[in-house]
Write a protein that holds these residues in place. Structure first.
Motif, PDB file in Angstrom:
ATOM      1  N   LEU A  76       0.817  -1.230   0.000  1.00 26.11           N
ATOM      2  CA  LEU A  76       0.000   0.000   0.000  1.00 26.11           C
ATOM      3  C   LEU A  76       0.844   1.270   0.000  1.00 26.11           C
ATOM      4  O   LEU A  76       0.446   2.287   0.564  1.00 26.11           O
ATOM      5  N   ARG A  77       1.991   1.219  -0.673  1.00 23.55           N
ATOM      6  CA  ARG A  77       2.900   2.382  -0.685  1.00 23.55           C
ATOM      7  C   ARG A  77       2.900   3.127  -2.009  1.00 23.55           C
ATOM      8  O   ARG A  77       3.154   4.328  -2.040  1.00 23.55           O
ATOM      9  N   GLY A  78       2.642   2.449  -3.109  1.00 22.91           N
ATOM     10  CA  GLY A  78       2.619   3.072  -4.425  1.00 22.91           C
ATOM     11  C   GLY A  78       2.207   2.036  -5.442  1.00 22.91           C
ATOM     12  O   GLY A  78       2.584   0.862  -5.305  1.00 22.91           O
ATOM     13  N   SER A 156       1.731  11.858   8.470  1.00 21.37           N
ATOM     14  CA  SER A 156       3.032  11.812   7.794  1.00 21.37           C
ATOM     15  C   SER A 156       3.768  10.518   8.130  1.00 21.37           C
ATOM     16  O   SER A 156       3.632   9.972   9.225  1.00 21.37           O
ATOM     17  N   TYR A 157       4.542  10.018   7.154  1.00 22.33           N
ATOM     18  CA  TYR A 157       5.404   8.866   7.411  1.00 22.33           C
ATOM     19  C   TYR A 157       6.717   9.064   6.654  1.00 22.33           C
ATOM     20  O   TYR A 157       6.767   9.742   5.617  1.00 22.33           O
ATOM     21  N   SER A 164       9.321  12.843   3.515  1.00 21.86           N
ATOM     22  CA  SER A 164       8.141  12.204   4.096  1.00 21.86           C
ATOM     23  C   SER A 164       7.018  12.132   3.076  1.00 21.86           C
ATOM     24  O   SER A 164       6.991  12.871   2.091  1.00 21.86           O
ATOM     25  N   GLY A 165       6.101  11.221   3.321  1.00 22.77           N
ATOM     26  CA  GLY A 165       4.902  11.080   2.504  1.00 22.77           C
ATOM     27  C   GLY A 165       3.680  11.200   3.382  1.00 22.77           C
ATOM     28  O   GLY A 165       3.783  11.326   4.603  1.00 22.77           O
ATOM     29  N   ILE A 166       2.513  11.141   2.757  1.00 16.98           N
ATOM     30  CA  ILE A 166       1.246  11.206   3.487  1.00 16.98           C
ATOM     31  C   ILE A 166       0.510   9.885   3.313  1.00 16.98           C
ATOM     32  O   ILE A 166       0.389   9.366   2.204  1.00 16.98           O
ATOM     33  N   PRO A 197      -2.676   1.507   6.804  1.00 16.86           N
ATOM     34  CA  PRO A 197      -2.776   2.798   6.122  1.00 16.86           C
ATOM     35  C   PRO A 197      -2.322   2.703   4.674  1.00 16.86           C
ATOM     36  O   PRO A 197      -1.447   1.903   4.328  1.00 16.86           O
ATOM     37  N   VAL A 198      -2.908   3.522   3.823  1.00 11.38           N
ATOM     38  CA  VAL A 198      -2.523   3.563   2.414  1.00 11.38           C
ATOM     39  C   VAL A 198      -1.890   4.917   2.121  1.00 11.38           C
ATOM     40  O   VAL A 198      -2.356   5.958   2.594  1.00 11.38           O
TER      41      VAL A 198
END
Length: 273
Positions: A76-78, A156-157, A164-166, A197-198
């Motif tokens: 679920l990251r990309g 945020s991660y 960082s990404g959302i 989470p996605v």
């Protein structure tokens, strides 16, 4: 003749040689039978806000029917990265495959099956069925009906390469009604705290080539879905020429109606033989 240890020891090599020599004559027929009766492996790919345990009821039924099953974790990251990961999972599976995706997992299976001749059928369970250049976020907004945007909490991660990404989670207090309205409240509460989470990047990333253009597909439409509007699911399924089944269920249809989900998957699996 009296059997002694020495007699047995002397006889053993000849006995083994006879067995080894005789074995090949019977193997081809058995191998042919195994190939003829080989059932496809069912690979179940979960979507956003869920994990592989959401397939538990379906897995039990498929195993009872004698099918090998695999339910990998979807990162679920990309979309491109998740698709590449699923391809690596499929590379380790022997024989034919029926590939099943729920929700965002539908976009992942559509890409992962491209060019893989062992994937014999695609099954979309309340899922996205994107064409090249389309994103999950874009498709979800094609028709009105989704209330997901009002219930998610962005956070945020850290990214592996820095920065960082959302990513998105459904608020726990909203999870039951939004995602799993027809699941018992106690079970939905467990799902809410264990949801995956996605990344927003996964939902916004454009799809590549679509495997449903060359591989037969089946689709289950959840008519009480609040994540993906049923009108969107129906439109995508018709465009793909899928065999369509509709059921009054929430987005978590694999949890609330595993028997119906299994029925659709088995229909696809049997059509491959």
């Amino acid at each position: 003749m009296r059997l002694t240890r020495r007699t047995l020891a002397l006889a053993m090599p000849a006995t083994l040689a006879a067995l080894v020599g005789a074995a090949p004559a019977s193997r081809p027929a058995a191998a042919d039978t195994e190939r003829h009766d080989l059932k496809p492996t069912i690979v179940l790919v979960h979507g956003a806000f869920a994990d592989a345990s959401s397939w538990s009821g379906t897995v039990r039924r498929l195993q009872h029917a004698g099918y090998p099953v695999l339910a990998p974790a979807n990162p679920l990251r990309g979309l491109a990265a998740d698709t590449a990961y699923l391809r690596s999972v499929l590379a380790a599976v022997d024989g034919p495959v029926v590939l099943v995706g729920h929700s965002y997992g539908g976009a992942v299976i559509s890409g992962a099956a491209v060019g893989n001749s062992r994937v014999k059928a695609l099954v979309y369970i309340a899922a996205f069925t994107p064409d090249k250049g389309e994103s999950a976020a874009e498709l979800a907004a094609k028709f009105p009906g989704s209330t997901l945007g009002d219930t998610v909490n962005p956070q945020s991660y850290p990214l592996p390469g820095g920065g960082s990404g959302i990513e998105l989670l459904i608020e726990r207090a909203e999870f039951h009604e939004q995602f799993a309205a027809d699941v018992p409240a106690a079970e939905a509460a467990v799902m809410a705290v264990s949801q995956r989470p996605v990344a927003t990047a996964a939902l916004e990333e454009k799809a590549g080539e679509a495997a449903w253009k060359t591989i037969p597909s089946w689709a289950l439409i959840a008519t009480s879905d609040r994540n993906i509007p049923p009108a969107v699911e129906r439109w995508m399924a018709r465009r793909a020429g899928s065999h369509i089944t509709e059921v009054d269920a929430s987005h978590a249809v694999a949890v609330s109606r595993p028997a119906v989900v299994t029925h659709v998957i088995l229909a696809a699996a049997r059509a491959t033989r």
